[in-house]
Design a protein around this motif. Structure first.
Motif, PDB file in Angstrom:
ATOM      1  N   THR A   1     136.593  50.034  92.861  1.00  0.00           N
ATOM      2  CA  THR A   1     137.130  49.505  91.605  1.00  0.00           C
ATOM      3  C   THR A   1     137.552  48.062  91.854  1.00  0.00           C
ATOM      4  OG1 THR A   1     137.917  51.691  90.979  1.00  0.00           O
ATOM      5  CG2 THR A   1     138.853  49.813  89.792  1.00  0.00           C
TER       6      THR A   1
ATOM      7  N   ALA B   1     140.577  41.694  93.032  1.00  0.00           N
ATOM      8  CA  ALA B   1     141.293  42.761  93.745  1.00  0.00           C
ATOM      9  C   ALA B   1     140.302  43.904  93.907  1.00  0.00           C
ATOM     10  CB  ALA B   1     142.509  43.212  92.954  1.00  0.00           C
ATOM     11  N   SER B   2     140.322  44.564  95.042  1.00  0.00           N
ATOM     12  CA  SER B   2     139.315  45.593  95.309  1.00  0.00           C
ATOM     13  C   SER B   2     139.961  46.866  95.839  1.00  0.00           C
ATOM     14  CB  SER B   2     138.330  45.032  96.340  1.00  0.00           C
ATOM     15  OG  SER B   2     137.638  46.086  96.981  1.00  0.00           O
ATOM     16  N   ALA B   3     139.707  47.991  95.171  1.00  0.00           N
ATOM     17  CA  ALA B   3     140.221  49.283  95.631  1.00  0.00           C
ATOM     18  C   ALA B   3     139.025  50.155  96.002  1.00  0.00           C
ATOM     19  CB  ALA B   3     141.058  49.944  94.536  1.00  0.00           C
ATOM     20  N   VAL B   4     138.973  50.549  97.263  1.00  0.00           N
ATOM     21  CA  VAL B   4     137.828  51.293  97.784  1.00  0.00           C
ATOM     22  C   VAL B   4     138.249  52.741  98.043  1.00  0.00           C
ATOM     23  CG1 VAL B   4     136.173  51.453  99.693  1.00  0.00           C
ATOM     24  CG2 VAL B   4     136.934  49.202  98.886  1.00  0.00           C
TER      25      VAL B   4
ATOM     26  N   VAL C   1     138.381  38.038  97.645  1.00  0.00           N
ATOM     27  CA  VAL C   1     139.209  39.219  97.426  1.00  0.00           C
ATOM     28  C   VAL C   1     140.603  38.859  97.944  1.00  0.00           C
ATOM     29  CG1 VAL C   1     139.622  41.631  98.087  1.00  0.00           C
ATOM     30  CG2 VAL C   1     137.281  40.835  97.648  1.00  0.00           C
ATOM     31  N   ILE C   2     141.624  38.927  97.074  1.00  0.00           N
ATOM     32  CA  ILE C   2     142.961  38.530  97.520  1.00  0.00           C
ATOM     33  C   ILE C   2     143.851  39.720  97.874  1.00  0.00           C
ATOM     34  CG2 ILE C   2     142.977  36.278  96.374  1.00  0.00           C
ATOM     35  CD1 ILE C   2     144.876  37.581  94.234  1.00  0.00           C
ATOM     36  N   THR C   3     143.502  40.896  97.362  1.00  0.00           N
ATOM     37  CA  THR C   3     144.302  42.075  97.706  1.00  0.00           C
ATOM     38  C   THR C   3     143.445  43.321  97.498  1.00  0.00           C
ATOM     39  OG1 THR C   3     146.445  43.179  97.375  1.00  0.00           O
ATOM     40  CG2 THR C   3     145.333  42.371  95.390  1.00  0.00           C
ATOM     41  N   GLY C   4     143.819  44.397  98.167  1.00  0.00           N
ATOM     42  CA  GLY C   4     142.996  45.594  98.060  1.00  0.00           C
ATOM     43  C   GLY C   4     143.728  46.848  98.451  1.00  0.00           C
ATOM     44  N   ASP C   5     143.003  47.930  98.387  1.00  0.00           N
ATOM     45  CA  ASP C   5     143.540  49.242  98.736  1.00  0.00           C
ATOM     46  C   ASP C   5     142.364  50.071  99.239  1.00  0.00           C
ATOM     47  OD1 ASP C   5     145.425  51.495  98.717  1.00  0.00           O
ATOM     48  OD2 ASP C   5     144.242  52.242  97.038  1.00  0.00           O
ATOM     49  N   THR C   6     142.620  50.934 100.201  1.00  0.00           N
ATOM     50  CA  THR C   6     141.577  51.828 100.694  1.00  0.00           C
ATOM     51  C   THR C   6     142.133  53.237 100.773  1.00  0.00           C
ATOM     52  OG1 THR C   6     140.804  50.021 102.085  1.00  0.00           O
ATOM     53  CG2 THR C   6     139.857  52.172 102.501  1.00  0.00           C
ATOM     54  N   LYS C   7     141.384  54.168 100.204  1.00  0.00           N
ATOM     55  CA  LYS C   7     141.755  55.578 100.305  1.00  0.00           C
ATOM     56  C   LYS C   7     140.552  56.334 100.856  1.00  0.00           C
ATOM     57  CE  LYS C   7     145.812  55.971  97.898  1.00  0.00           C
ATOM     58  NZ  LYS C   7     145.997  54.537  97.710  1.00  0.00           N
TER      59      LYS C   7
ATOM     60  N   THR D   1     139.023  44.456  90.180  1.00  0.00           N
ATOM     61  CA  THR D   1     139.717  43.838  89.054  1.00  0.00           C
ATOM     62  C   THR D   1     139.621  42.330  89.256  1.00  0.00           C
ATOM     63  OG1 THR D   1     141.221  45.705  88.964  1.00  0.00           O
ATOM     64  CG2 THR D   1     141.892  43.722  87.766  1.00  0.00           C
TER      65      THR D   1
END
Lengths: 333, 333
Positions: free
Chosen positions: A141, A90-93, A122-128, A143
């Motif tokens: 980040t 999982a990737s949060a950018v 990468v199966i799920t993520g978030d971008t801010k 996981t």
């Protein structure tokens, strides 16, 4: 800043402010209070291994990789050294407003390439996006989720007297390459970060057995990792200075920089504790891989020097390797 | 900044720069390309649901909560609305050098309290300190792990014609409370963020069945969430303005601020698509909980207006609810 650099001050901050306010519950073989590279959740005959890490590096593109490759490999490696097959990321950018789209694309492409090397994605993520000056360029980040057979998760605290300590290749490459690159010492053509996914190498040795502990010596380097092992397993670790694999360029650059390569970050190396009767087979299996061709046995676990790491120096003396108080090179992982 | 605010510009950035560079592989019922709140991995008769999110909020402490509560609840809710029982949280904290230890402790304590409310805990974490001005105070990235029975994960795209749309309580509380607090409108005593873990309420309705879609309408609010559903399921959604639960203070403050409460963030509400024959039972079960006492059926899924959300206005007209281009209130989730 010393608080964030993976050394003793960091441990104190963690212990005092974070851990005492969190309830550690055991729902698998490794829980929060164990302070390993990750933790695990038992489900049927499997352990689901979970590890999370935030990555920030300056510069974002460096010799041998970029933050995308680092964020994928770092977490893949944390899962791998716990003896689990990486399954997904999982990737949060978080981006600074104005971050170049073409750079973001390159970074995502690198992250994906490293995932593909170990057959995951990468199966799920978030971008801010944060406003200018609220974040320095980009933080990622990741996981990781991995699977191990129940009872097969590798814990730091299992290290036992008599175990051999293997290091899978040259030490200090990532940290010294980054620092040399920043300072412009002219090693840029030959000295590169070692950032790489360790799973293909680790998969092979898990089948052999006899592995008691495994770690990727990132922040705080070999020194922090070995000290952590000695403390957690209540053993002493004695290593031989001459057996530690070091590139000539790393020796030269670290002398110029006045930095001990034993305390700087590695991003494509593992240290492995292994029962003595399996040590040679494990070593040969590692050396047969491209990533592990320079692997060496560098030391042994003793029942004296409890909680300490002792270095037999090249000139025949002994010295205690203290855990680093902080990272000499900020923001390199 | 508009790129990070959960609206259409964000979707475009994601699609163009991130998704096209990542390989989406299906290893469970929901994959990256589905763009749901998370994804899942099949293991035996279970689905392991994974969701990750980075949290940044200004101020860090706000009426009704703090960033620790937000970071726990936000991810717990993303897992819950996929129909999975939350099992564990991973937490990666990035601190600005000089961040007050006592504030960090309060934040960790809040995070832990929200976890305990749903019987889970933080099982692994990471802490980084960045230099002053390289990060604004604190960013927390949480990754949640949940379990669902195989075949039972709730996907946005399952919404079907005839489904009733339930909202579990008043809309706009979090966003309007934050904005009012910042602007000092004097609503501080009564208007609070709704941040709360949804699992205890959702657990009850999953047993009833008939639920086709579920979402916590965070960034972009009710408007973004319903538009996303309409597009993904190729249906039209018609909602009645008068049935949307709104606090008087939210109406008053949003008028003063000139902000539509339908496009602001909620942190303790769910919208639920449910088969019409189960709608009343699901609604009553929600209303029996403290968190859901103001739940209402606000609309229905139609086979006309495909991909669009239509509002029957209080004065008897119709208008299209466009997906918000960006968040009118930066940094509130």
């Amino acid at each position: 800043m010393m608080h964030g650099a993976g050394g003793e001050l960091m441990n104190r901050l963690l212990a005092e402010s974070i851990l005492k306010n969190l309830t550690s519950r055991r729902i698998g073989e490794v829980e929060l209070a164990d302070l390993d590279d990750g933790a695990s959740i038992s489900l049927g005959d499997k352990e689901i291994v979970v590890s999370t890490d935030s990555y920030t590096i300056s510069p974002v593109f460096f010799p041998g990789g970029d933050i995308g490759k680092l964020a994928a490999c770092g977490t893949i490696n944390d899962i791998s050294v716990m003896g689990a097959r990486p399954i997904a990321l999982a990737s949060a950018v978080i981006l600074e407003e104005g971050f170049l789209t073409e750079d973001l694309e390159k970074i995502m492409h690198s992250m994906d390439a490293s995932c593909r090397e170990v057959g995951i994605s990468v199966i799920t993520g978030d971008t801010k996006v944060m406003q200018r000056n609220a974040i320095d360029k980009i933080v990622i980040t990741t996981t990781g989720i991995g699977f191990a057979d129940r009872g097969k998760v590798i814990k730091d605290s299992n290290l036992a007297v008599g175990d051999k300590i293997i290091v899978t290749g040259t030490i200090g490459d990532h940290g010294i390459a980054l620092m040399s690159f920043r300072e412009g010492f002219g090693f840029e053509t030959t000295l590169q970060s070692d950032v790489a996914p360790l799973w293909p190498m680790i998969e092979g040795i898990l089948k052999i057995g006899g592995i008691t502990a495994m770690r990727d010596p990132t922040r705080g380097g070999l020194s922090a990792a070995l000290n952590d092992w000695a403390r957690k397993s209540s053993t002493g670790i004695v290593i031989d200075e001459e057996s530690i694999p070091l590139r000539d360029e790393v020796i030269a650059a670290s002398e110029m920089l006045g930095i001990d390569p034993l305390v700087v970050t590695n991003e494509g190396k593992a240290i492995i504790g292994v029962r003595p009767e399996r040590a040679e087979e494990v070593l040969e299996t590692i050396r047969a891989t491209e990533l592990g061709s320079k692997a060496r046995i560098i030391g042994e676990v003793k029942d004296k020097y409890k909680g300490k790491v002792i270095l037999n120096t090249a000139v025949g003396g002994k010295r205690i390797i203290e855990p680093p108080l902080g990272d000499p090179i900020p923001r390199i992982c």
